[in-house]
Design an enzyme around this catalytic site. Structure first.
Site, PDB file in Angstrom:
ATOM      1  N   SER A 175      25.193  -7.838  18.967  1.00 54.12           N
ATOM      2  CA  SER A 175      25.105  -6.876  17.867  1.00 54.12           C
ATOM      3  C   SER A 175      26.377  -6.047  17.700  1.00 54.12           C
ATOM      4  O   SER A 175      27.009  -5.646  18.682  1.00 54.12           O
ATOM      5  CB  SER A 175      23.930  -5.935  18.156  1.00 54.12           C
ATOM      6  OG  SER A 175      23.987  -4.809  17.320  1.00 54.12           O
ATOM      7  N   LYS A 232      22.409  -4.715  24.677  1.00 51.71           N
ATOM      8  CA  LYS A 232      23.060  -5.858  24.018  1.00 51.71           C
ATOM      9  C   LYS A 232      24.421  -6.159  24.650  1.00 51.71           C
ATOM     10  O   LYS A 232      24.837  -7.320  24.719  1.00 51.71           O
ATOM     11  CB  LYS A 232      23.227  -5.593  22.518  1.00 51.71           C
ATOM     12  CG  LYS A 232      21.959  -5.780  21.709  1.00 51.71           C
ATOM     13  CD  LYS A 232      21.611  -7.263  21.543  1.00 51.71           C
ATOM     14  CE  LYS A 232      20.385  -7.463  20.684  1.00 51.71           C
ATOM     15  NZ  LYS A 232      19.933  -8.864  20.616  1.00 51.71           N
ATOM     16  N   GLY A 242      11.706 -15.421  19.165  1.00 51.61           N
ATOM     17  CA  GLY A 242      11.673 -14.434  18.073  1.00 51.61           C
ATOM     18  C   GLY A 242      11.545 -15.098  16.715  1.00 51.61           C
ATOM     19  O   GLY A 242      12.013 -14.570  15.702  1.00 51.61           O
ATOM     20  N   ASP A 265      15.260 -12.969  11.367  1.00 53.16           N
ATOM     21  CA  ASP A 265      16.240 -14.053  11.508  1.00 53.16           C
ATOM     22  C   ASP A 265      15.573 -15.350  11.945  1.00 53.16           C
ATOM     23  O   ASP A 265      15.966 -16.442  11.513  1.00 53.16           O
ATOM     24  CB  ASP A 265      17.296 -13.686  12.566  1.00 53.16           C
ATOM     25  CG  ASP A 265      18.202 -12.571  12.109  1.00 53.16           C
ATOM     26  OD1 ASP A 265      17.917 -11.948  11.063  1.00 53.16           O
ATOM     27  OD2 ASP A 265      19.206 -12.309  12.805  1.00 53.16           O
ATOM     28  N   ARG A 277      15.477  -1.754   3.991  1.00 58.46           N
ATOM     29  CA  ARG A 277      14.127  -2.132   3.503  1.00 58.46           C
ATOM     30  C   ARG A 277      13.300  -0.881   3.235  1.00 58.46           C
ATOM     31  O   ARG A 277      12.494  -0.851   2.288  1.00 58.46           O
ATOM     32  CB  ARG A 277      13.465  -3.021   4.560  1.00 58.46           C
ATOM     33  CG  ARG A 277      12.150  -3.608   4.140  1.00 58.46           C
ATOM     34  CD  ARG A 277      12.290  -4.785   3.177  1.00 58.46           C
ATOM     35  NE  ARG A 277      11.049  -5.006   2.432  1.00 58.46           N
ATOM     36  CZ  ARG A 277       9.923  -5.479   2.942  1.00 58.46           C
ATOM     37  NH1 ARG A 277       9.884  -5.842   4.214  1.00 58.46           N
ATOM     38  NH2 ARG A 277       8.844  -5.607   2.206  1.00 58.46           N
ATOM     39  N   LYS A 278      13.515   0.159   4.044  1.00 58.28           N
ATOM     40  CA  LYS A 278      12.810   1.415   3.808  1.00 58.28           C
ATOM     41  C   LYS A 278      13.181   1.947   2.415  1.00 58.28           C
ATOM     42  O   LYS A 278      12.332   2.448   1.677  1.00 58.28           O
ATOM     43  CB  LYS A 278      13.199   2.417   4.916  1.00 58.28           C
ATOM     44  CG  LYS A 278      12.383   3.673   4.933  1.00 58.28           C
ATOM     45  CD  LYS A 278      12.660   4.488   6.193  1.00 58.28           C
ATOM     46  CE  LYS A 278      12.112   5.903   6.052  1.00 58.28           C
ATOM     47  NZ  LYS A 278      12.438   6.756   7.190  1.00 58.28           N
ATOM     48  N   GLU A 283      26.315  -3.138  17.105  1.00 57.31           N
ATOM     49  CA  GLU A 283      25.994  -1.847  17.724  1.00 57.31           C
ATOM     50  C   GLU A 283      26.731  -1.698  19.061  1.00 57.31           C
ATOM     51  O   GLU A 283      26.909  -0.583  19.559  1.00 57.31           O
ATOM     52  CB  GLU A 283      24.472  -1.739  17.897  1.00 57.31           C
ATOM     53  CG  GLU A 283      23.944  -0.429  18.432  1.00 57.31           C
ATOM     54  CD  GLU A 283      24.151   0.786  17.527  1.00 57.31           C
ATOM     55  OE1 GLU A 283      24.410   0.613  16.330  1.00 57.31           O
ATOM     56  OE2 GLU A 283      24.050   1.913  18.044  1.00 57.31           O
ATOM     57  N   TYR A 320      19.795   0.530  23.127  1.00 54.58           N
ATOM     58  CA  TYR A 320      19.797  -0.826  22.558  1.00 54.58           C
ATOM     59  C   TYR A 320      21.211  -1.435  22.643  1.00 54.58           C
ATOM     60  O   TYR A 320      21.385  -2.569  23.079  1.00 54.58           O
ATOM     61  CB  TYR A 320      19.327  -0.771  21.101  1.00 54.58           C
ATOM     62  CG  TYR A 320      19.582  -2.021  20.296  1.00 54.58           C
ATOM     63  CD1 TYR A 320      18.683  -3.075  20.307  1.00 54.58           C
ATOM     64  CD2 TYR A 320      20.729  -2.140  19.495  1.00 54.58           C
ATOM     65  CE1 TYR A 320      18.915  -4.231  19.549  1.00 54.58           C
ATOM     66  CE2 TYR A 320      20.964  -3.286  18.736  1.00 54.58           C
ATOM     67  CZ  TYR A 320      20.061  -4.322  18.768  1.00 54.58           C
ATOM     68  OH  TYR A 320      20.299  -5.455  18.027  1.00 54.58           O
ATOM     69  N   GLN A 374      13.863  -6.310  21.567  1.00 59.74           N
ATOM     70  CA  GLN A 374      13.398  -5.033  21.008  1.00 59.74           C
ATOM     71  C   GLN A 374      14.580  -4.585  20.161  1.00 59.74           C
ATOM     72  O   GLN A 374      15.594  -4.145  20.701  1.00 59.74           O
ATOM     73  CB  GLN A 374      13.076  -4.059  22.153  1.00 59.74           C
ATOM     74  CG  GLN A 374      12.343  -2.794  21.733  1.00 59.74           C
ATOM     75  CD  GLN A 374      13.053  -1.968  20.654  1.00 59.74           C
ATOM     76  OE1 GLN A 374      12.809  -2.127  19.438  1.00 59.74           O
ATOM     77  NE2 GLN A 374      13.934  -1.073  21.071  1.00 59.74           N
ATOM     78  N   ARG A 380      19.430  10.494  14.726  1.00 60.31           N
ATOM     79  CA  ARG A 380      19.473   9.938  16.080  1.00 60.31           C
ATOM     80  C   ARG A 380      20.210  10.889  17.019  1.00 60.31           C
ATOM     81  O   ARG A 380      21.048  11.669  16.550  1.00 60.31           O
ATOM     82  CB  ARG A 380      20.171   8.579  16.052  1.00 60.31           C
ATOM     83  CG  ARG A 380      19.406   7.634  15.158  1.00 60.31           C
ATOM     84  CD  ARG A 380      20.106   6.321  14.887  1.00 60.31           C
ATOM     85  NE  ARG A 380      19.231   5.563  13.988  1.00 60.31           N
ATOM     86  CZ  ARG A 380      19.354   4.292  13.694  1.00 60.31           C
ATOM     87  NH1 ARG A 380      20.353   3.592  14.214  1.00 60.31           N
ATOM     88  NH2 ARG A 380      18.510   3.693  12.900  1.00 60.31           N
TER      89      ARG A 380
END
Ligand code: NDP
Ligand code: GDP
Length: 322
Positions: A123, A151, A8, A13, A189-190, A125, A147, A81, A276
Site C-alpha cells: 500500500s 503493510k 480476499g 479488488d 464511496r462515502k 500508506e 495498518y 484488515q 485520524r
C-alpha cells in the site's frame, strides 16, 4: 488451464481480479473466511464459475491445505484488515492479519510448492509522512498508521522470501483505487453514496473528516490488470501502481456533488469523529517503472471514475426509494 488462488476474493479488488482472470481462462479459487452471514455481493455474478474455499490468514493449516488441494500456479494475496481508522482501534488484530498473515501464506507456499508465483497487495500508506514527492519504488517508507506499519512488514517479508528462498514473490505498491464496489466506509464511496442519498431525499448532510488530504485515486479494475502483469514478468520485481495525479478530498466532494447537480458546500459537514490521530497528507505516485517494464497504464481518469461511482450509487439508492 492455469489455476489462481485469490485471498480476499469477496473484497473490492478480489472481485475485479476474479472477473479479469476468468476472462483470461483461469481456474479461479477464492478464499473467504467463514461468516454466519454470507457477504458475496461483489462476486454473486460469478459464483458458479469459481471455487470458493474457506480459509483464514490467521490459520496456517487452512492455508497449507488450500495450497495442497488446488496447487495454484499463482497466488494473489488481497486479504487484509484494510480500513485504516480501524487499525488504531484494533492494532493487534490488524498486525495479525495484514502483517503476520502474509508470513503464514508465504510459509505455506514455501513448504508445499515453492514454484507458486505470489503477489502481495502492498500500500502507498507505507509512504505515510512522505519523504519525497512523487513516490516511486525507492522512496523510503514512513508509515503513519498501524495498518501502514503492518503493510510495511508484509512488503519486506515478501522481499525477504524472494531473496532467501528464490520464490517468485512480488509486491505491488498500490495507490488508492476505487470503484462502485468500494466499501462504504472509504471516503470516495462515502461521498458518492452519501451524495446520491442527499439527491434522492434520503439524507440532508454528509459528515466527513479531513478534506485537505490528497490521494492518488485510480480505478480498481485497472489495478488488477497490473497485479496479473507483475506475475507474468520474467523477473520478480516490485512496482508502484498509481495514476500520477493527486486530488484532495475536497476536490473529490466538489466533483461528485457537481455531477449530481449539487454544491458540496451546502451539505458536507466536517466532524471531528472522522479525523485520524495522525494523517497521511499527500500521496502521489510515479508509476513510470510500471509503464516502462509492464506496459501498464491506467485507463480510467479521475473524472470518469467519479461519474461511474455516482451513477452506480444513484441507481442503487433509487431502488431504496421505489
Ligand atoms: P477489501 O477490504 O475490500 O477486501 C479485503 C478482503 O480481505 C475482504 O474480502 C475480507 O473478507 C478479507 N479478509 C480480511 N481478513 C481476512 C482474514 N483474516 N482471512 C481471510 N480473508 C480476510 O480490500 P480491497 O479489495 O480494497 O483491497 C485489496 C488489498 O489491497 C488489501 O490487502 C488492501 O489492504 C490492499 N490495498 C488496497 C488499496 C485500495 O485503495 N483499495 C490500496 C493499497 C492496498 P471479509 O469480506 O470477510 O471482510
Ligand atoms: P485511505 O487512504 O486508505 O485511508 O482511504 P480512505 O478513503 O479511508 O481515506 C482517504 C482520506 O480521506 C484520508 O486522508 C482520510 O482522513 C480522509 N477522510 C476525510 N473524511 C473521511 C471520512 O469520513 N471517512 C474516511 N474513510 N476518510 C475520510
Amino acid at each position: 488451464m492455469r489455476t489462481a488462488l485469490i485471498t480476499g476474493i469477496a473484497g473490492q479488488d478480489g472481485s475485479y481480479l476474479a472477473d479479469f482472470l476468468l476472462g483470461k481462462g483461469y481456474n479461479v479459487v477464492g478464499m473467504v473466511r467463514r461468516s454466519s452471514t454470507v457477504t458475496f455481493e461483489r462476486i454473486r455474478h460469478i459464483q458458479d464459475e469459481i471455487n470458493i474455499v474457506q480459509g483464514d490468514l490467521h490459520d496456517q493449516s487452512s492455508l497449507v491445505e488450500i495450497i495442497e488441494e488446488f496447487r495454484p500456479d499463482e497466488v494473489y494475496n488481497l486479504a487484509a484488515q484494510s480500513f485504516i481508522p480501524l487499525s488504531w482501534k484494533q492494532p493487534v488484530f490488524t498486525g495479525e492479519v495484514t502483517a503476520m498473515g502474509v508470513t503464514r501464506l508465504l510459509e505455506a507456499i514455501r513448504l508445499v510448492n515453492p514454484a507458486t508465483r505470489f503477489f502481495q497487495a502492498s500500500s502507498s500508506e507505507m509512504f505515510g509522512k512522505v519523504r519525497a514527492v512523487p513516490q516511486n519504488e525507492s522512496t523510503p517508507f514512513y508509515p503513519r498508521s498501524p495498518y501502514g506499519v503492518a503493510k510495511a512488514y508484509a512488503h519486506w517479508v515478501t522481499i525477504n522470501y524472494r531473496e532467501s528462498y528464490s520464490l517468485f514473490a512480488v509486491s505491488g505498491i498500490l495507490f488508492n483505487h476505487e470503484s462502485p464496489r468500494r466499501g462504504l466506509d472509504f471516503v470516495t464511496r462515502k461521498i458518492t453514496n452519501g451524495g446520491a442519498r442527499i439527491k434522492l431525499g434520503l439524507a440532508d448532510e454528509l459528515r466527513l473528516g479531513n478534506l485537505e488530504s490528497q490521494r492518488d485515486w485510480g480505478f480498481a479494475g485497472d489495478y488488477v490488470e497490473a497485479m496479473w502483469l507483475m506475475l507474468q514478468s520474467d523477473q520478480p520485481e516490485d512496482f508502484v501502481i498509481g495514476t500520477g495525479r493527486t486530488h484532495s478530498v475536497r476536490q473529490f466532494c466538489e466533483a461528485a456533488f457537481s455531477t449530481l447537480g449539487l454544491d458540496y458546500q451546502d451539505y458536507v459537514v466536517q466532524d471531528e469523529r472522522f479525523y485520524r490521530p495522525v494523517e497521511t497528507e499527500l500521496l502521489l505516485s510515479d508509476p513510470s517503472k510500471a509503464k516502462e517494464i509492464l506496459g501498464w497504464e491506467p485507463k480510467v481518469s479521475f473524472e470518469k471514475l467519479i461519474r461511474m461511482m455516482v451513477e452506480s450509487d444513484l441507481s442503487l439508492v433509487s431502488k431504496e426509494v421505489t
